[in-house]
Design a protein around this motif. Structure first.
Motif, PDB file in Angstrom:
ATOM      1  N   GLY A 162       0.822  -1.211   0.000  1.00 22.76           N
ATOM      2  CA  GLY A 162       0.000   0.000   0.000  1.00 22.76           C
ATOM      3  C   GLY A 162       0.853   1.256   0.000  1.00 22.76           C
ATOM      4  O   GLY A 162       0.532   2.241  -0.685  1.00 22.76           O
ATOM      5  N   LEU A 163       1.967   1.228   0.737  1.00 21.77           N
ATOM      6  CA  LEU A 163       2.862   2.386   0.758  1.00 21.77           C
ATOM      7  C   LEU A 163       3.532   2.591  -0.594  1.00 21.77           C
ATOM      8  O   LEU A 163       3.718   3.731  -1.042  1.00 21.77           O
ATOM      9  N   LEU A 164       3.888   1.493  -1.263  1.00 20.20           N
ATOM     10  CA  LEU A 164       4.463   1.610  -2.613  1.00 20.20           C
ATOM     11  C   LEU A 164       3.472   2.253  -3.576  1.00 20.20           C
ATOM     12  O   LEU A 164       3.859   3.028  -4.454  1.00 20.20           O
ATOM     13  N   LEU A 165       2.207   1.917  -3.417  1.00 20.74           N
ATOM     14  CA  LEU A 165       1.178   2.507  -4.282  1.00 20.74           C
ATOM     15  C   LEU A 165       0.981   3.981  -3.967  1.00 20.74           C
ATOM     16  O   LEU A 165       0.840   4.806  -4.870  1.00 20.74           O
ATOM     17  N   TRP A 166       1.008   4.325  -2.672  1.00 26.68           N
ATOM     18  CA  TRP A 166       0.745   5.706  -2.268  1.00 26.68           C
ATOM     19  C   TRP A 166       1.911   6.617  -2.595  1.00 26.68           C
ATOM     20  O   TRP A 166       1.734   7.688  -3.203  1.00 26.68           O
ATOM     21  N   ASN A 167       3.126   6.220  -2.215  1.00 24.14           N
ATOM     22  CA  ASN A 167       4.301   7.054  -2.467  1.00 24.14           C
ATOM     23  C   ASN A 167       5.551   6.183  -2.518  1.00 24.14           C
ATOM     24  O   ASN A 167       6.127   5.848  -1.470  1.00 24.14           O
ATOM     25  N   PRO A 168       5.989   5.774  -3.701  1.00 26.38           N
ATOM     26  CA  PRO A 168       7.154   4.892  -3.816  1.00 26.38           C
ATOM     27  C   PRO A 168       8.425   5.463  -3.208  1.00 26.38           C
ATOM     28  O   PRO A 168       9.245   4.718  -2.664  1.00 26.38           O
TER      29      PRO A 168
END
Length: 344
Positions: A162-168
């Motif tokens: 989810g963090l990769l999707l939000w802000n890599p």
């Protein structure tokens, strides 16, 4: 235009590193959730990550789902999880490297090789931390810690995706920090893994409890003996020396293989060989209480001084008579001191 291109490159590298690290924790869940997100349109891949669309193939989703289901149950059973981690020591780093190369797309072949090696190293680091935590949790035979760790790891993978999707980029920074912490703690983790694995092996292959010899040796390696004498500034001989593993205490790191050593003047030390100088820790014995207990993997001896934390030492599981003999040896002088004090 150049700034946009640079941002694309940073995001691609961040996604590659993030996927590889998460694969080191749980490869199949990482592939499964990423593939489902692509297949069902939960995410729209930017052009520079278009090669990851292959993870949305129904066959990839199905196979990763089956393997994740198998691992979901195996990961919650004590010692089965450690065996599963041993098998995946090669699978997870390789899978992480492949995911990273896939994320890079049509990059320069040299860049792909370098990124694959770095991503494989990141996946191996995450895998080592996971396997080490599981091995230490298996010291206790109850399954609840294993279940909790397994669910926590799955939550960490889902949160990481989810963090990769939000802000890599934020995910990349946090990943690098986490890998740095693991590497900082790695020598300590490696010692704990080695000692726990050795105790487990000896439990399976050593003598049954109470059948081993109880004779205490009075010899140390020359380097260890010299180190103890330098620390104490004495010429006293060794009264006894017993092989054991350090299990914590003030100034006493865990996981060192060494000897619990007593000199002729009654002083007590733990000494262990190291690449440079041997590790020497004096254990305050006057007035200390001696505690013995049998644990799942080891026989434990605790020397608790009159103040402060206790010093813990682990003997292999079959050596209960030896540990009892050492406890008697350490308790007898203390009992005599109390008798003398009472008489006075």
């Amino acid at each position: 235009m150049g700034d946009i291109r640079s941002m694309d490159v940073l995001e691609t590298l961040s996604v590659a590193l993030g996927l590889a690290t998460l694969a080191g924790i749980n490869l199949y869940l990482t592939v499964l959730v990423t593939g489902m997100a692509i297949q069902f349109g939960w995410v729209v891949l930017p052009p520079h990550l278009h090669d990851l669309v292959v993870l949305g193939d129904p066959w990839v989703i199905a196979i990763s789902g089956v393997f994740y289901l198998l691992e979901f149950f195996a990961d919650k059973i004590p010692w089965i999880d450690t065996a599963n981690d041993a098998v995946h020591t090669f699978v997870r780093p390789l899978g992480g490297a492949l995911l990273a190369v896939l994320a890079l797309g049509e990059a320069n072949p040299a860049v792909q090789v370098i990124a694959g090696l770095l991503a494989g190293g990141a996946a191996l680091t995450a895998h080592a931390a996971k396997a080490g935590a599981r091995l230490m949790a298996n010291v206790s035979p109850e399954p609840f810690s294993n279940i909790g760790l397994s669910l926590g790891e799955d939550a960490l993978v889902l949160g990481g995706l989810g963090l990769l999707l939000w802000n890599p980029l934020v995910a990349c920074v946090l990943t690098i920090l986490a890998l740095g912490v693991i590497w900082t703690m790695f020598p300590r983790l490696l010692r704990r893994m080695r000692s726990t694995g050795w105790l487990a092996w000896r439990k399976l292959n050593g003598p049954s409890a109470g059948l081993e010899a109880t004779a205490l040796q009075s010899e140390l390696p020359v380097s260890c003996f010299d180190a103890v004498r330098r620390r104490r500034s004495t010429n006293e001989p060794v009264a006894f020396a017993a092989r054991c593993i350090s299990d914590g205490g003030p100034g006493l790191p865990k996981g060192y293989f060494g000897w619990l050593t007593r000199l002729g003047d009654g002083s007590l030390f733990f000494v262990a060989p190291r690449r440079r100088d041997p590790l020497v820790v004096e254990v305050p014995l006057p007035g200390a209480s001696i505690q013995r207990e049998s644990r799942f993997l080891c026989e434990r001896l605790r020397v608790r001084p009159t103040s402060g934390r206790g010093f813990d030492f682990a003997f292999e599981r079959g050596h209960c008579r030896l540990a009892d003999e050492i406890a008697r040896e350490l308790t007898e002088p203390a009992r005599k001191e109390l008798e003398v004090a009472a008489a006075i």
